[in-house]
Structures are given as C-alpha cells and as structure tokens.
Design a protein around this motif. Structure first.
Motif, PDB file in Angstrom:
ATOM      1  N   PRO A 142       0.801  -1.235   0.000  1.00 45.76           N
ATOM      2  CA  PRO A 142       0.000   0.000   0.000  1.00 45.76           C
ATOM      3  C   PRO A 142       0.831   1.281   0.000  1.00 45.76           C
ATOM      4  O   PRO A 142       0.330   2.330  -0.405  1.00 45.76           O
ATOM      5  N   ILE A 143       2.083   1.237   0.458  1.00 48.39           N
ATOM      6  CA  ILE A 143       2.875   2.480   0.529  1.00 48.39           C
ATOM      7  C   ILE A 143       3.932   2.562  -0.569  1.00 48.39           C
ATOM      8  O   ILE A 143       4.752   3.468  -0.582  1.00 48.39           O
ATOM      9  N   PHE A 144       3.938   1.598  -1.504  1.00 48.87           N
ATOM     10  CA  PHE A 144       4.952   1.603  -2.566  1.00 48.87           C
ATOM     11  C   PHE A 144       4.281   1.878  -3.904  1.00 48.87           C
ATOM     12  O   PHE A 144       3.489   1.066  -4.396  1.00 48.87           O
ATOM     13  N   GLU A 145       4.608   3.044  -4.468  1.00 53.60           N
ATOM     14  CA  GLU A 145       3.996   3.453  -5.737  1.00 53.60           C
ATOM     15  C   GLU A 145       4.971   3.266  -6.894  1.00 53.60           C
ATOM     16  O   GLU A 145       6.133   3.646  -6.799  1.00 53.60           O
ATOM     17  N   HIS A 146       4.468   2.661  -7.953  1.00 54.95           N
ATOM     18  CA  HIS A 146       5.267   2.460  -9.176  1.00 54.95           C
ATOM     19  C   HIS A 146       4.425   2.926 -10.360  1.00 54.95           C
ATOM     20  O   HIS A 146       3.316   2.450 -10.546  1.00 54.95           O
ATOM     21  N   GLU A 147       4.944   3.875 -11.117  1.00 58.73           N
ATOM     22  CA  GLU A 147       4.236   4.435 -12.272  1.00 58.73           C
ATOM     23  C   GLU A 147       2.792   4.817 -11.941  1.00 58.73           C
ATOM     24  O   GLU A 147       1.850   4.429 -12.632  1.00 58.73           O
ATOM     25  N   GLY A 148       2.628   5.557 -10.839  1.00 63.06           N
ATOM     26  CA  GLY A 148       1.329   6.152 -10.524  1.00 63.06           C
ATOM     27  C   GLY A 148       0.365   5.296  -9.726  1.00 63.06           C
ATOM     28  O   GLY A 148      -0.654   5.793  -9.244  1.00 63.06           O
ATOM     29  N   GLU A 149       0.678   4.007  -9.577  1.00 60.76           N
ATOM     30  CA  GLU A 149      -0.213   3.124  -8.823  1.00 60.76           C
ATOM     31  C   GLU A 149       0.575   2.488  -7.682  1.00 60.76           C
ATOM     32  O   GLU A 149       1.746   2.116  -7.881  1.00 60.76           O
ATOM     33  N   THR A 150      -0.074   2.308  -6.513  1.00 59.46           N
ATOM     34  CA  THR A 150       0.621   1.517  -5.483  1.00 59.46           C
ATOM     35  C   THR A 150       0.480   0.041  -5.875  1.00 59.46           C
ATOM     36  O   THR A 150      -0.440  -0.329  -6.621  1.00 59.46           O
ATOM     37  N   LEU A 151       1.386  -0.780  -5.363  1.00 63.45           N
ATOM     38  CA  LEU A 151       1.324  -2.214  -5.690  1.00 63.45           C
ATOM     39  C   LEU A 151       0.014  -2.809  -5.174  1.00 63.45           C
ATOM     40  O   LEU A 151      -0.493  -3.776  -5.732  1.00 63.45           O
TER      41      LEU A 151
END
Ligand code: IMP
Length: 180
Positions: A142-151
């Motif tokens: 929930p706290i890791f965002e990659h290319e605009g979305e969180t995992l």
C-alpha cells in the motif's frame, strides 16, 4: 526434477509456477536468516541449510526480499519483515514522509541450491513511498507506488509482471531452461 520452494507463503509458490515449466513443490521449513546486509548472502545460506536439513535430492529455492528507502540509508532493507511486524507499514510511511526524497526500491533475490551449485537471481522494481492506498497485495504494497499506482492498487497480473520477484523468477526460468 521438482523445484522445492522453501517458504510459508503459498502466494510465492503460485507465482513461481507461472514462470517455471518444472513442477514446484512448497516446503515449509523455517531456515535461519543470517545477519547480513546482503540479500543474496542471506538467501544462499538459507537454501543450503534447507537442502541439508530437509533431506531430499531435488534442488531447493529460497527467496529473500526487502524494501530499500533511499533517503533512509536503505532502511528497512534486509530487516523488512522484522520492521513490518514490529513498527508496521504505516510508521515506515511516516518516517519517509519527513524526507524530500521518497525514492525507494523493492529488491529480491532467489537462491537456488542443488547440493553442488548455488546460483542467485536478483530483481528490483523502482518506486516511491506514498501514503497508504489500495486493498490488494500484502506487506509494504500500500505504501509503494510504481508508475502512478501503489502495488496494492494493481491487479495481481500487473504486479507480478513488474515486481522484483517476477523479474528474478524470469531470470531463474531462463537459467533453468539453459542448464537442465
Ligand atoms: P520475505 O522476502 O518474504 O522475507 O519478505 C521480506 C519483507 O518484505 C516482508 O515484510 C514482506 O512483507 C515484504 N515484501 C516482500 N515482497 C513484497 C511485495 O511484493 N510487496 C510488499 N511487501 C513485500
């Protein structure tokens, strides 16, 4: 040959089955996590111990991963599981929130050991730490965002395609295909 995946996490085994043509069996063995800041060293030591202690001929695989926050000197890194269970994900966000640079990486290493050969396969995914969003996934998703979305906002397929573990599994699958 069967690949024996040493983990208590059924999700990791399912993910491995999507990448490998060999059958994958789950082995629930609690190996010692040695003190090291090197994921590969931890995973190889775990794979060797699991191979010796579980008494089988088929190769074993151990997966070790962690979240590395750049401005926090790589914290929580190899101690990610411990920090998740003691401090909690929300408070890791609160720590990172105070930093201007919120860049982070998930890193993962898969270690293979067959009694003779030890091999490691690494994967990483870049991103940044954000306030928790999303219902899916597990751990720090929930706290890791990659290319605009969180995992935690991604579909499982999308997460597996871009994740540190997916990248390491793809390398491992290529190596297995060449070394059988
Ligand atoms: P391990 O590799 O299963 O030991 O995981 C180490 C730590 O990283 C644990 O706190 C996991 O919850 C976390 N972690 C590992 N992979 C992921 C992931 O794909 N998303 C979120 N957290 C993860």
């Amino acid at each position: 040959m069967t690949i024996r995946f040493v983990t208590s996490n059924e999700g990791k085994v399912e993910e491995a089955r999507e990448y490998l043509t060999e059958p994958v069996e789950q082995v629930d063995y609690d190996y010692t996590e040695i003190q090291s800041d090197d994921l590969a060293e931890i995973a190889v030591a775990g794979a060797k111990e699991a191979y010796e202690e579980t008494g089988g001929d088929d190769p074993v695989v151990v997966d070790d991963s962690g979240l590395f926050v750049e401005s926090l000197g790589g914290f929580p890194g190899p101690d990610s599981a411990y920090v998740e269970h003691t401090v909690g994900v929300e408070r890791v966000w609160k720590l990172a929130k105070q930093e201007e640079n919120r860049r982070a990486k998930f890193r993962g290493v898969i270690a293979y050991y067959d009694g003779e050969r030890a091999e490691t396969f690494a994967g990483a995914v870049p991103g940044r730490i954000v306030a928790p969003r999303g219902e899916g996934g597990f751990g720090y998703d929930p706290i890791f965002e990659h290319e605009g979305e969180t995992l935690a906002e991604m579909s499982t397929e999308r997460k597996n395609a871009i994740s540190h573990r997916g990248r390491a599994l793809a390398k491992f699958a290529d190596w297995l295909a060449e070394n059988e």
